[in-house]
Design an enzyme around this catalytic site. Structure first.
Site, short mmCIF file in Angstrom:
data_model
loop_
_atom_site.label_atom_id
_atom_site.label_comp_id
_atom_site.label_asym_id
_atom_site.label_seq_id
_atom_site.Cartn_x
_atom_site.Cartn_y
_atom_site.Cartn_z
N SER A 23 1.07 -1.21 0.20
CA SER A 23 -0.07 -0.19 0.09
C SER A 23 0.95 1.23 -0.29
CB SER A 23 -1.00 -0.05 1.22
OG SER A 23 -1.12 1.10 1.62
N GLY A 24 0.49 2.26 -0.93
CA GLY A 24 1.51 3.43 -0.70
C GLY A 24 0.97 4.25 0.41
N LEU A 25 -0.25 4.12 0.67
CA LEU A 25 -0.56 4.97 2.00
C LEU A 25 0.11 4.43 3.25
CD1 LEU A 25 -2.19 6.88 3.58
CD2 LEU A 25 -4.03 5.27 3.94
N ASP A 35 0.68 10.68 1.83
CA ASP A 35 0.45 9.75 0.64
C ASP A 35 0.18 10.70 -0.48
OD1 ASP A 35 0.01 7.61 -1.03
OD2 ASP A 35 -2.17 7.24 -0.27
N ASP A 62 0.92 -1.12 -5.07
CA ASP A 62 0.33 0.42 -5.35
C ASP A 62 1.36 1.24 -6.16
OD1 ASP A 62 -1.17 2.68 -5.33
OD2 ASP A 62 -1.28 2.78 -3.08
N ASP A 64 0.61 3.87 -7.57
CA ASP A 64 -0.16 5.41 -7.40
C ASP A 64 -0.40 5.76 -9.24
OD1 ASP A 64 0.18 5.80 -4.51
OD2 ASP A 64 1.95 6.72 -4.76
N GLU A 91 -3.27 4.18 -10.81
CA GLU A 91 -4.63 4.92 -10.64
C GLU A 91 -4.56 6.16 -11.96
OE1 GLU A 91 -3.69 5.65 -6.63
OE2 GLU A 91 -4.16 7.91 -6.94
N LYS A 97 -0.17 12.69 -7.01
CA LYS A 97 -1.42 12.22 -6.56
C LYS A 97 -1.54 12.63 -5.00
CE LYS A 97 -2.03 9.15 -3.98
NZ LYS A 97 -2.23 7.62 -3.94
N ASN A 99 -3.99 10.95 -1.43
CA ASN A 99 -4.73 9.87 -1.15
C ASN A 99 -6.37 10.10 -1.40
OD1 ASN A 99 -6.32 8.55 1.28
ND2 ASN A 99 -4.71 7.49 0.84
N SER A 100 -6.86 9.24 -1.99
CA SER A 100 -8.42 9.59 -2.27
C SER A 100 -9.19 9.84 -1.21
CB SER A 100 -8.71 8.12 -2.79
OG SER A 100 -7.97 7.49 -3.86
N ARG A 134 -6.71 1.35 -12.06
CA ARG A 134 -7.70 1.87 -10.92
C ARG A 134 -8.30 3.04 -11.52
NH1 ARG A 134 -5.39 3.32 -4.95
NH2 ARG A 134 -6.59 5.18 -4.52
N HIS A 165 -12.88 2.39 -7.18
CA HIS A 165 -12.54 3.08 -5.86
C HIS A 165 -13.70 4.00 -5.60
CE1 HIS A 165 -10.43 3.12 -2.20
NE2 HIS A 165 -9.77 4.05 -2.64
C1 SPV Z 1 -3.42 2.56 -0.62
O1 SPV Z 1 -3.50 1.83 0.15
O2 SPV Z 1 -2.41 3.29 -0.67
C2 SPV Z 1 -4.53 2.87 -1.30
C3 SPV Z 1 -5.86 2.85 -1.00
O3 SPV Z 1 -4.31 3.40 -2.73
S1 SPV Z 1 -6.40 4.20 -0.61
O4 SPV Z 1 -5.67 4.70 0.46
O5 SPV Z 1 -7.77 4.15 -0.19
O6 SPV Z 1 -6.48 5.18 -1.53
MG MG Z 2 -2.52 4.36 -2.64
#
Ligand code: SPV
Ligand code: MG
Length: 272
Positions: A23-25, A35, A62, A64, A91, A97, A99-100, A134, A165
């Protein structure tokens, strides 16, 4: 299951997960970055290498938005492929980017330009390296039609699966997507915000993969905070010894046994 380092990867694998999400986050958070593409792609690749070494299950990374244009995306993907990752998820946002789940500014990439990123990754990586596209259209406030049009374009560009997502607290929009998409490519979801949804509902909707995207890092934060606060307030560790992992547990996760065996095999018996 999310992994953000070798230890979290080993733990997830040992409880039985058959695949990991780098996971990027979570990786960014563990490194103390936001993130928002603050961690460099080489830092991410280095962490992924440790995750891959620690776990013997496929690792989906991930990626990104690919850290730039088609050229950056294919470079990152190639390095991840070389380091043993099973695939990359890209994505359809612009670089950098965000974080969503943070704020409302999530400008989407141009569809054709993003398709170029996907094609470049496909052309650069091994045939069994998985490419997940994504879609952030629902996050960015566009509707189902935009999400479906993007899914169609990304499948045509070579995506092996589509991650749709959503940051709604109910799964309605991802279920609507899954129903309309009708599995033209496998669907992946990340139910961080619609966490009350039972997995049976995803199964019924023929969703291929669910990513529990950040739960090990959040567990680590909660656990570390509790133990730190206790040690600080009690000025001692006697009451918490049996509440935390033992040293043997830690040694086992990192494989000290194998080192002992190797020493037996390779070190001379006489003292040196
Ligand atoms: C991550 O885990 O870094 C994701 C999922 O991309 S989210 O945090 O929901 O964007
Ligand atoms: Mg991510």
């Amino acid at each position: 299951m999310e992994a953000h380092d070798a230890l979290s990867a080993a733990i997830a694998q040992r409880v039985g997960f058959k695949g990991l999400w780098a996971s990027g986050l979570s990786i960014s958070s563990a490194l103390g970055f936001r993130d928002a593409n603050e961690a460099s792609w080489t830092q991410i690749v280095d962490v992924v290498e440790r995750i891959v070494d620690a776990a013997h299950v496929p690792v989906l990374v991930d990626g990104d938005s690919g850290f730039g244009n088609f050229n950056n995306a294919r470079l990152v993907a190639k390095k991840l492929d070389q380091r043993g990752a099973a695939g990359i998820c890209l994505e359809d946002k612009r670089f950098p980017k965000m974080n969503s789940f943070v704020g409302d500014r999530h400008p989407l990439a141009d569809v054709d330009e993003f398709c170029g990123r996907l094609k470049a990754v496909k052309d650069t990586t091994a045939p069994d390296f998985v490419l997940v596209a994504r879609i952030e259209a629902l996050i960015a406030g566009h509707g189902l039609a935009e999400a479906l049009a993007r899914a169609e374009a990304y499948a045509d560009a070579g995506a092996d699966a589509i991650l749709i997502h959503s940051r709604k607290s109910v799964p309605d929009e991802i279920l609507a997507f899954a129903s309309a998409w009708n599995n033209r490519r496998p669907v992946v979801v990340v139910p961080t915000k619609y966490y009350r949804t039972p997995v049976s509902m995803f199964r019924d909707a023929k969703i291929s993969t669910v990513i529990w995207a950040n739960h090990s890092i959040r567990a680590a934060v909660a656990g570390m905070r509790e133990i730190c606060a206790h040690i600080h307030s009690q000025e001692g560790i006697s009451a918490i010894e049996d509440q935390i992992a033992s040293l043997d547990d830690l040694f086992d996760l990192v494989g000290y046994d194998e080192l002992a065996e190797a020493e037996h095999r390779y070190l001379p018996r006489r003292p040196v």
